[in-house]
Design a protein around this motif. Structure first.
Motif, mmCIF file in Angstrom:
data_model
loop_
_atom_site.group_PDB
_atom_site.id
_atom_site.type_symbol
_atom_site.label_atom_id
_atom_site.label_comp_id
_atom_site.label_asym_id
_atom_site.label_seq_id
_atom_site.Cartn_x
_atom_site.Cartn_y
_atom_site.Cartn_z
ATOM 1 N N MET A 1 0.705 -1.140 -0.067
ATOM 2 C CA MET A 1 0.034 0.513 -0.238
ATOM 3 C C MET A 1 1.063 0.975 0.051
ATOM 4 N N VAL A 2 0.528 2.356 -0.689
ATOM 5 C CA VAL A 2 1.292 3.623 -1.143
ATOM 6 C C VAL A 2 0.264 4.821 -0.387
ATOM 7 N N ILE A 3 0.323 5.702 0.522
ATOM 8 C CA ILE A 3 -0.363 6.246 1.027
ATOM 9 C C ILE A 3 1.007 7.654 0.743
ATOM 10 N N GLN A 4 0.041 8.659 0.234
ATOM 11 C CA GLN A 4 0.571 9.525 -0.243
ATOM 12 C C GLN A 4 -0.011 11.235 0.410
ATOM 13 N N ASP A 5 0.735 11.985 0.819
ATOM 14 C CA ASP A 5 0.184 12.791 1.381
ATOM 15 C C ASP A 5 -0.439 13.997 0.284
ATOM 16 N N ILE A 6 -1.932 14.471 -0.056
ATOM 17 C CA ILE A 6 -2.274 14.938 -0.853
ATOM 18 C C ILE A 6 -2.897 16.519 -0.349
ATOM 19 N N ASP A 7 -2.873 17.430 0.077
ATOM 20 C CA ASP A 7 -3.529 18.446 0.662
ATOM 21 C C ASP A 7 -2.667 19.956 -0.040
ATOM 22 N N THR A 8 -1.952 19.900 -0.822
ATOM 23 C CA THR A 8 -2.185 21.178 -1.747
ATOM 24 C C THR A 8 -2.532 20.691 -4.015
ATOM 25 N N LEU A 9 -2.429 22.233 -3.925
ATOM 26 C CA LEU A 9 -3.222 22.251 -5.290
ATOM 27 C C LEU A 9 -2.433 21.056 -6.065
ATOM 28 N N GLU A 10 -1.064 21.188 -5.645
ATOM 29 C CA GLU A 10 -0.071 20.549 -7.212
ATOM 30 C C GLU A 10 0.314 19.597 -6.577
ATOM 31 N N SER A 11 0.616 18.772 -5.206
ATOM 32 C CA SER A 11 0.335 17.505 -4.785
ATOM 33 C C SER A 11 -0.600 16.411 -5.553
ATOM 34 N N TYR A 12 -2.009 17.611 -5.857
ATOM 35 C CA TYR A 12 -3.129 16.976 -6.173
ATOM 36 C C TYR A 12 -3.473 16.483 -6.972
ATOM 37 N N ILE A 13 -2.649 18.306 -8.083
ATOM 38 C CA ILE A 13 -2.797 17.930 -10.017
ATOM 39 C C ILE A 13 -1.982 16.865 -10.040
ATOM 40 N N ARG A 14 -0.265 17.189 -9.644
ATOM 41 C CA ARG A 14 0.566 15.207 -9.570
ATOM 42 C C ARG A 14 0.052 13.872 -9.270
ATOM 43 N N ALA A 15 -0.276 14.002 -8.510
ATOM 44 C CA ALA A 15 -1.338 12.688 -8.221
ATOM 45 C C ALA A 15 -2.122 12.051 -9.446
ATOM 46 N N LEU A 16 -3.187 13.290 -10.145
ATOM 47 C CA LEU A 16 -4.487 12.564 -11.324
ATOM 48 C C LEU A 16 -3.003 12.851 -12.268
ATOM 49 N N ILE A 17 -2.224 13.077 -12.472
ATOM 50 C CA ILE A 17 -1.403 12.776 -13.583
ATOM 51 C C ILE A 17 -0.959 11.412 -13.690
ATOM 52 N N SER A 18 -0.304 11.309 -12.812
ATOM 53 C CA SER A 18 0.971 10.216 -12.581
ATOM 54 C C SER A 18 0.333 9.096 -12.300
ATOM 55 N N VAL A 19 -1.392 8.774 -12.143
ATOM 56 C CA VAL A 19 -2.564 8.042 -12.600
ATOM 57 C C VAL A 19 -2.910 7.631 -13.725
ATOM 58 N N ALA A 20 -3.634 8.606 -14.499
ATOM 59 C CA ALA A 20 -3.539 8.116 -14.976
ATOM 60 C C ALA A 20 -3.580 7.824 -16.934
ATOM 61 N N PRO A 21 -4.233 7.093 -17.820
ATOM 62 C CA PRO A 21 -3.703 6.396 -18.270
ATOM 63 C C PRO A 21 -3.028 7.076 -19.468
ATOM 64 N N TYR A 22 -2.208 7.535 -19.867
ATOM 65 C CA TYR A 22 -1.488 8.659 -21.548
ATOM 66 C C TYR A 22 0.112 8.058 -21.570
#
Length: 236
Positions: A1-22
């Motif tokens: 299990m990987v837990i990532q702290d997402i509490d800023t706009l930048e961390s949230y957007i980077r998390a979205l991009i990292s898991v998206a098929p692209y």
């Protein structure tokens, strides 16, 4: 299990991009640019749509804008439509609150995503309630003192990206207020440049903005004059 702290706009957007098929697009010249070179008249036929989110203060305009932005970003990533698109969000984030529950200031937070999958972030204090922070070129509106140089820095930061060519432009803005709609300052020069489509090769522009209730009709008329299909979401 990987837990990532997402509490800023930048961390949230980077998390979205990292898991998206692209997959990285290797085509440096997008189809719209090719078409614009072959058929110059097509540049003027850019499809334009705008959604204006309005309503009284405290009804969730910013929340709805953010939700709309993130849903659209996810959808475009899943469809791989960001290969030839520029995606921008300009947001205002509250700082600390006073005893009355009102924000003591705001920070402008912006990000863009462009076809090479480059993400860039911009964050600067936008306004404050502290009179001692007022500078010679600051603007006092209501209880807030705004710093005009922040808008200049933001426009300069985006200028390099605007020099490139894209098929689609997605722009999400929170908010167009008194500074823009009464004084044509703040974000207005940037907004006007985009609204008037001062770019080559675009097939479509999609705008989503939050706007003051008493200026919504005026902005709708302005956008319709420039070829936008406008819808209004009024929160109540």
């Amino acid at each position: 299990m990987v837990i990532q702290d997402i509490d800023t706009l930048e961390s949230y957007i980077r998390a979205l991009i990292s898991v998206a098929p692209y997959e990285t697009n290797t085509t440096l010249l997008c189809p719209a640019t090719q078409k614009a070179r072959q058929y110059p008249d097509e540049v003027a036929r850019c499809n334009r749509s705008a959604r204006l989110i309005t309503g009284m203060q405290g009804l969730g305009k910013t929340t709805l804008l953010h939700r709309t932005t993130f849903h659209q970003l996810i959808r475009l990533l899943q469809k791989e439509d960001l290969h030839t698109s520029l995606f921008i969000m300009i947001s205002q984030v509250q700082t600390l609150r006073g005893p009355d529950g009102k924000a003591l200031g705001f920070t402008v937070e912006t990000f863009y995503h462009e076809p090479s999958r480059n993400l860039s972030f911009f964050s600067q204090p936008l306004c404050t309630t502290e009179e001692t922070a007022a500078l010679s070129n600051s603007v006092k509106l209501g209880r807030y003192v705004f710093f005009p140089e922040v808008f200049t820095k933001l426009s300069t930061w985006l200028a390099m990206e605007f020099s490139n060519q894209y098929t689609n432009l997605y722009l999400f803005i929170d908010e167009l207020g008194i500074l823009e709609l009464n004084k044509q300052q703040g974000l207005w020069p940037l907004f006007e440049r985009i609204a008037l489509n001062q770019f080559e090769g675009l097939e479509s522009i999609e705008l989503v903005c939050t706007v003051r209730q008493d200026r919504c009709t005026m902005l709708k008329t302005y956008l319709q004059k420039h070829g936008y299909k406008v819808t209004i979401t009024e929160l109540s």
